[in-house]
Scaffold this motif. Structure first.
Motif, short mmCIF file in Angstrom:
data_model
loop_
_atom_site.label_atom_id
_atom_site.label_comp_id
_atom_site.label_asym_id
_atom_site.label_seq_id
_atom_site.Cartn_x
_atom_site.Cartn_y
_atom_site.Cartn_z
N ALA A 1 1.86 -5.40 6.22
CA ALA A 1 3.16 -6.02 5.99
C ALA A 1 4.01 -5.31 4.93
O ALA A 1 5.22 -5.13 5.13
N PRO A 2 3.46 -4.90 3.77
CA PRO A 2 4.30 -4.22 2.78
C PRO A 2 4.97 -2.97 3.31
O PRO A 2 6.14 -2.70 3.01
N ALA A 3 4.26 -2.20 4.12
CA ALA A 3 4.84 -0.97 4.66
C ALA A 3 5.94 -1.29 5.66
O ALA A 3 7.00 -0.64 5.67
N VAL A 4 5.73 -2.29 6.50
CA VAL A 4 6.73 -2.64 7.52
C VAL A 4 8.01 -3.17 6.87
O VAL A 4 9.12 -2.73 7.19
N VAL A 5 7.86 -4.11 5.95
CA VAL A 5 9.03 -4.69 5.29
C VAL A 5 9.71 -3.65 4.41
O VAL A 5 10.94 -3.53 4.39
N GLY A 6 8.92 -2.87 3.69
CA GLY A 6 9.49 -1.88 2.78
C GLY A 6 10.16 -0.72 3.49
O GLY A 6 11.11 -0.15 2.96
N ALA A 7 9.71 -0.38 4.69
CA ALA A 7 10.28 0.76 5.40
C ALA A 7 11.76 0.56 5.67
O ALA A 7 12.58 1.46 5.45
N VAL A 8 12.12 -0.62 6.14
CA VAL A 8 13.53 -0.85 6.44
C VAL A 8 14.35 -0.97 5.16
O VAL A 8 15.52 -0.59 5.11
N LEU A 9 13.72 -1.46 4.09
CA LEU A 9 14.41 -1.58 2.81
C LEU A 9 14.83 -0.21 2.28
O LEU A 9 15.93 -0.04 1.74
N VAL A 10 13.96 0.78 2.44
CA VAL A 10 14.25 2.13 1.96
C VAL A 10 15.13 2.90 2.95
O VAL A 10 16.05 3.62 2.56
N TRP B 1 12.06 -1.01 -5.89
CA TRP B 1 12.30 -2.33 -5.27
C TRP B 1 11.21 -2.60 -4.22
O TRP B 1 10.63 -3.69 -4.19
N GLN B 2 10.93 -1.62 -3.39
CA GLN B 2 9.93 -1.80 -2.35
C GLN B 2 8.55 -2.04 -2.94
O GLN B 2 7.79 -2.89 -2.45
N ALA B 3 8.20 -1.35 -4.02
CA ALA B 3 6.89 -1.53 -4.65
C ALA B 3 6.74 -2.93 -5.21
O ALA B 3 5.67 -3.54 -5.14
N ALA B 4 7.83 -3.47 -5.78
CA ALA B 4 7.78 -4.84 -6.32
C ALA B 4 7.56 -5.84 -5.19
O ALA B 4 6.75 -6.78 -5.31
N TRP B 5 8.28 -5.68 -4.10
CA TRP B 5 8.11 -6.60 -2.97
C TRP B 5 6.72 -6.45 -2.34
O TRP B 5 6.14 -7.43 -1.87
N ALA B 6 6.19 -5.23 -2.31
CA ALA B 6 4.85 -5.02 -1.78
C ALA B 6 3.82 -5.81 -2.60
O ALA B 6 2.90 -6.41 -2.04
N ALA B 7 3.99 -5.80 -3.92
CA ALA B 7 3.09 -6.56 -4.78
C ALA B 7 3.18 -8.05 -4.49
O ALA B 7 2.17 -8.78 -4.48
N VAL B 8 4.39 -8.54 -4.24
CA VAL B 8 4.59 -9.95 -3.91
C VAL B 8 3.86 -10.29 -2.61
O VAL B 8 3.19 -11.33 -2.51
N LEU B 9 3.98 -9.43 -1.61
CA LEU B 9 3.32 -9.70 -0.33
C LEU B 9 1.81 -9.68 -0.46
O LEU B 9 1.11 -10.50 0.16
#
Length: 513
Positions: free
Chosen positions: A493-502, A476-484
């Motif tokens: 930004a991908p690491a910050v947003v994805g960190a809380v997601l995981v 899920w985080q990898a998909a959102w990182a690609a979107v960002l």
């Protein structure tokens, strides 16, 4: 001649379609969750520090009739909410169901001594909490005290069978995925149903069959096509439990909460795409292609790094965090992330031909353009998207699956676990230079590394059951990182947003100790 309205691009039409689908999924999910409570009355109470949830059918004019009582106990890293579908089923069958959060789980802020180990202290705490629940249910005027049935899953299955073995007044027991029955006395507990998923580890089925042979009135049911968690949502499981309790035959609806929660999850997941485009308000310009380290070299280095991570994690101070399994995982995330970031500059630099790593041309992905905006805007956008990520992961899980809100020590453990996830994801971003498929592959390497560590004893054995959740969260985080990246968001930004997601599900679901 194009029939497309002026200014409308294919990308814009795609985002509009995703917005419509996201809204539709959210509406259907919300409606489904409201319907899941139809005909049921739910009450929350805390007795002797143990959070309890009472579920029964709405009064139907037979309020003076005493009903069977069913205490339902969750497993390790579970919660009362995870077992709620079973409570709904037995309540609709005419029984009064009582769910509890064991110490260290769900809404119970107390620590579970020896969490992750089946020792005397842990067993004593589980027995205390279970006894509180049984006493509370038995004392209700609408419950027949001679018809108390216990239902437990995994760790909870061990707790209810031990309790019933020592309390012959328990009318029946259901053990779902019992991990060990070797210390149960022969012929006790009486009237024992053992349920196991057909896709679970073979040891669970062997335990169920061996336990059934050691007493009369025992039965084994193997539910095909399900594993350790999905067995809780199988129609066969619900029908067998209802029959053991002595229900009136009402059809169970085990997915009545799970499916709507899944729709909420889908809607929030899809909604991230148009939201990211709206908030960033811009797109990156593609960088000129430059030579970079070959993919085999990147993956080879990442494989070696994750191997070192699982070796070092058991000796790090993070293992002393009061979060069972979470301390090991946090240490693994931290050390692996640091090593991934370091490997970006050595040894991978030896394989890289072209501009110095870290320059825009070497980044190999969209290069954000500020368009005259203030430096503060990216920070505000990242904070908004991070808040959205929290809602996207916590709300559907809490409403339809298991407890997902911080209590007690989780309030300070949550940022600690988040930092570990942030370091891992930032390291992966640096190592792969933001290339989406490489980034996803590096994250995927953590799965066999953690699984192997659990098999050989470097990591807690429960890690094997956490790995599927970890796979879903990283994907899920990898998909959102690609979107960002596609939206031209800052590289961090991908690491910050994805960190809380995981981190959020890990920090709120793993037991306090």
């Amino acid at each position: 001649m194009s029939l497309r309205p002026p200014g409308v691009t294919p990308a814009g039409r795609g985002r509009a379609a995703l917005t419509v689908l996201a809204v539709l999924a959210l509406l259907l999910g919300g409606y489904g969750l409201l319907r899941a409570d139809a005909g049921l009355t739910t009450r929350q109470v805390t007795a002797d520090g143990v959070p309890l949830t009472l579920v029964r059918a709405d009064d139907d004019g037979a309020g003076a009739v005493r009903r069977p009582g069913v205490v339902i106990a969750h497993g390790f890293a579970g919660s009362a909410r995870l077992m709620r579908p079973l409570a709904d089923t037995v309540a609709r069958q005419g029984a009064v169901a009582l769910l509890l959060d064991f110490a260290g789980h769900g809404g119970n802020p107390a620590g579970l001594p020896g969490a992750g180990r089946d020792d005397t202290a842990s067993r004593g705490t589980l027995e205390h909490d279970l006894a509180v629940a049984v006493a509370h249910l038995r004392g209700r005027p609408d419950v027949d005290p001679t018809r108390i049935v216990l239902v437990g899953h995994s760790m909870g299955a061990g707790a209810v069978t031990r309790y019933a073995a020592g309390h012959p007044d328990i009318a029946g027991t259901v053990a779902i995925s019992l991990p060990d029955g070797g210390d149960l006395p022969d012929a006790r507990p009486r009237r024992l149903l053992l349920i196991v998923g057909g896709l679970e580890f073979p040891a669970f089925r062997a335990t169920a069959e061996a336990t059934a042979r050691r007493g009369d009135g025992r039965r084994v049911v193997v539910v095909p096509g399900v594993e350790h968690i999905s067995v809780l949502f199988a129609g066969r499981t619900h029908r067998e439990v209802a029959a053991w309790v002595g229900g009136d035959g009402a059809a169970p609806r085990p997915a009545a909460r799970l499916v709507p929660a899944g729709l909420l999850l889908l809607g929030l997941g899809l909604g991230f795409v148009p939201l990211a485009a709206l908030l960033t308000g811009r797109r990156g310009r593609p960088a000129a292609p430059v030579p970079v380290a070959p993919a085999p070299a990147v993956l080879a280095v990442a494989t070696a790094v994750t191997g070192v991570g699982v070796l070092l994690a058991p000796v790090l101070p993070t293992t002393r965090l009061p979060l069972a399994v979470g301390g090991y995982l946090t240490g693994f995330l931290l050390v692996t992330g640091v090593l991934l970031a370091a490997a970006r500059y050595w040894p991978l630099r030896l394989f890289t031909v072209g501009p110095t790593p870290g320059t825009p041309a070497a980044a190999g992905g969209p290069v954000p353009t500020t368009g005259g905006r203030t430096p503060l805007r990216p920070v505000v956008v990242a904070l908004l998207l991070t808040g959205y990520a929290v809602a996207a992961v916590a709300v559907p899980i809490h409403l339809g699956l298991t407890w997902a809100l911080p209590v007690g020590a989780r309030w300070w453990l949550l940022p600690v676990v988040t930092v570990g996830c942030l370091v891992l994801l930032a390291g992966a971003e640096l190592l792969t230079q933001g290339r989406s498929w490489r980034y996803a592959a590096v994250g995927a390497l953590a799965v066999p590394a953690l699984g192997g560590a659990a098999v050989v004893g470097l990591a807690p054995g429960f890690v094997l059951l956490v790995v599927p959740l970890f796979v879903v969260l990283l994907g899920w985080q990898a998909a959102w990182a690609a979107v960002l990246r596609q939206a031209g968001a800052p590289r961090w930004a991908p690491a910050v947003v994805g960190a809380v997601l995981v981190a959020w599900p890990l920090a709120t679901a793993l037991p306090l100790s």
